[in-house]
Design an enzyme around this catalytic site. Structure first.
Site, PDB file in Angstrom:
ATOM      1  N   CYS A  39      50.645 108.295  25.708  1.00 14.50           N
ATOM      2  CA  CYS A  39      50.646 107.013  26.425  1.00 14.50           C
ATOM      3  C   CYS A  39      49.423 106.029  26.355  1.00 14.50           C
ATOM      4  CB  CYS A  39      50.978 107.255  28.062  1.00 14.50           C
ATOM      5  SG  CYS A  39      51.406 105.686  29.121  1.00 14.50           S
ATOM      6  N   CYS A  76      48.582 104.413  29.636  1.00 16.80           N
ATOM      7  CA  CYS A  76      48.022 105.132  30.567  1.00 16.80           C
ATOM      8  C   CYS A  76      46.404 105.353  30.120  1.00 16.80           C
ATOM      9  CB  CYS A  76      48.584 106.560  30.680  1.00 16.80           C
ATOM     10  SG  CYS A  76      50.310 106.486  30.641  1.00 16.80           S
ATOM     11  N   ASP A  77      46.317 105.866  29.055  1.00 20.07           N
ATOM     12  CA  ASP A  77      45.010 106.344  28.611  1.00 20.07           C
ATOM     13  C   ASP A  77      44.054 105.576  27.679  1.00 20.07           C
ATOM     14  OD1 ASP A  77      45.875 108.666  29.954  1.00 20.07           O
ATOM     15  OD2 ASP A  77      47.054 109.572  28.139  1.00 20.07           O
TER      16      ASP A  77
END
Lengths: 312, 312
Positions: free
Chosen positions: A136, A139-140
């Site tokens: 992701c 997300c990251d």
């Protein structure tokens, strides 16, 4: 007979549990036992630091966030069974849910079983998962360990190009590893990838091995035409080959889109079957964030509440 | 020129801020200075304990939750100005936003200005606000102070009957104070209210005074036909006369529904103007929870991200 059974235990399931508990519906959650290949708590249990869940300025680890949500569900009165649902029978009321040797009957069902990021088998891939390997970018991607470093993205579709382009904001360079000699991505996304000076496409290529001791530091990449291998140094490896919603247990009893995601009436969590609601990633291939899942879990609870009202 | 300006500072605005900051869009938030009659941070700053925001099993106070979200936005890199937007000009690109003596230009705008619960002027109503007086049964109904106690709901429409019915789960009894001699509510809701043994309707009535020192303990109720007054003992008073979305500054430049809520394309935060997005209660009259607002704030950020991509 239950008022409501919640299947799944990620942010969507637990938010639904908190709200249905507080509405005195006495919900039962079947949280799953390594369902969809992950522990109870869902995909977040496989992540490390979460910086984008609002309310946690210092960040919180995925497992810790899910632990607090579980505590909150229990505290609000939700009963939780650590069972994985094998099959359901939605053909008649009450709905039947089968988990191991247990059978449950319920007036309503909330499906919050999430989705699983598709991965490719790579040597050391499991060992370095969440140690530089992620599924992701949103997300990251902003994590310090990826800033101004070369990164690798695996995939050739729209989402792969999207994730690669997104990562160029942070990364020194992004290698896009494409299995074939063309991108499956749409015309506009293809052009974007080709025009981006920070993206280098490695055609006809497969990542065969992840390198690194404690943290991912690079990958062995095979040219599947010439069989030549090379080592690419990188601080991050992102799978961008899609997700699979966890719906096998439904055995086709709910309407899904062409990629298997449960279809809900927009703006609600209502599936095509009255009394069956879906929230979180199992019905969302677009946003797929912890906070959007949690929001939709609340919606499911309020939709259940209203439905039970209406049927008296 | 800004990439994105976020107007509003509740859970929707701050989640949008966190996500757009992490996507390197360098957002600017105009958080408002007592805009919509409440402090920066929005309606939650007027509440006390929140038990249903997932991730906080011990509960968290509204002001504290909003303080942590603000910290998180700043930490992620969002710039925040404590200004209230007076007007906007969306007639041409870039969009113009006016706040006091300031004028800002931006490629995109996220509107997260929320809604304000309508209240009726009652003697001591402000002093006992959130001390037994609330405008949200779903948020507060399950609090211990309301359990097995008589409660009062003010209103005669569908949502008043809904809230009264909801509260009968917890309350010993619910008095529904209706201004006229009929309920405005729909037929089905009317029947439900009349059939519920726990609901007593006080027709032709107005609450004129809230009683209680530290906590609300009852109300003076005037029969507006006979002019007779009576005291009704109760532990809670709930306004259920609707909400007003905070959209005056838009001066009709966005499409709204018949009650003034901004219309968004279902499943997105897209308004009728490309580049202008709306999230949270200003576009949601159905769910209106902190967690649903936060979820939609995340959606707005991802929608902005994609839009900026598309326009290059």
């Amino acid at each position: 007979m239950e008022n409501v059974i919640i299947i799944g235990s990620g942010p969507a399931g637990h938010t639904a549990a908190i709200y249905t508990s507080r509405a005195n519906l006495n919900p039962l959650m079947l949280e799953g036992m390594f369902a969809g290949g992950v522990a109870a708590g869902g995909q977040l249990t496989t992540t490390t630091e979460i910086e984008n869940f609002p309310g946690f300025p210092e960040g919180i680890s995925g497992p810790e966030l899910m632990q607090t949500m579980r505590e909150q569900s229990v505290k609000c009165g939700c009963r939780i069974e650590t069972l994985t649902v094998d099959k359901v029978d939605f053909s008649a009321h009450p709905f039947k849910i089968f988990a191991g040797s247990q059978m449950y009957e319920s007036k309503t069902v909330i499906i919050a079983t999430g989705a699983t990021a598709k991965k490719i088998e790579i040597q050391n891939g499991d060992r370095l998962w969440q140690r530089g390997i992620s599924a992701c970018a949103v997300c990251d991607g902003a994590l310090p360990c990826f800033r101004n470093k070369p990164l690798i993205v695996i995939g050739g579709g729209d989402s792969a190009v999207e994730e690669a382009t997104y990562l160029t904001k942070f990364a020194a360079k992004v290698y896009l590893v494409v299995r074939r000699d063309v991108l499956r991505a749409s015309q506009v996304m293809r052009q974007r990838a080709l025009a981006n000076p920070k993206i280098e496409i490695l055609w006809n290529s497969n990542v065969t091995e992840a390198l690194g001791e404690k943290m991912f530091s690079g990958a062995v990449i095979l040219n599947n035409q010439t069989q030549a291998t090379r080592i690419v140094d990188a601080s991050g490896l992102f799978f961008a080959i899609g997700h699979a919603p966890n719906t096998a247990f439904l055995n086709g009893q709910l309407k899904t889109d062409e990629t298997g995601y449960i279809m809900t009436l927009p703006g609600t969590t209502q599936t095509n079957l009255p009394g069956v609601f879906a929230c979180g990633d199992v019905q969302d291939k677009k946003y797929r964030q912890a906070i959007t899942a949690a929001g939709s879990g609340c919606m499911a609870a309020l939709n259940v509440e209203q439905y039970l009202h209406e049927i008296g």
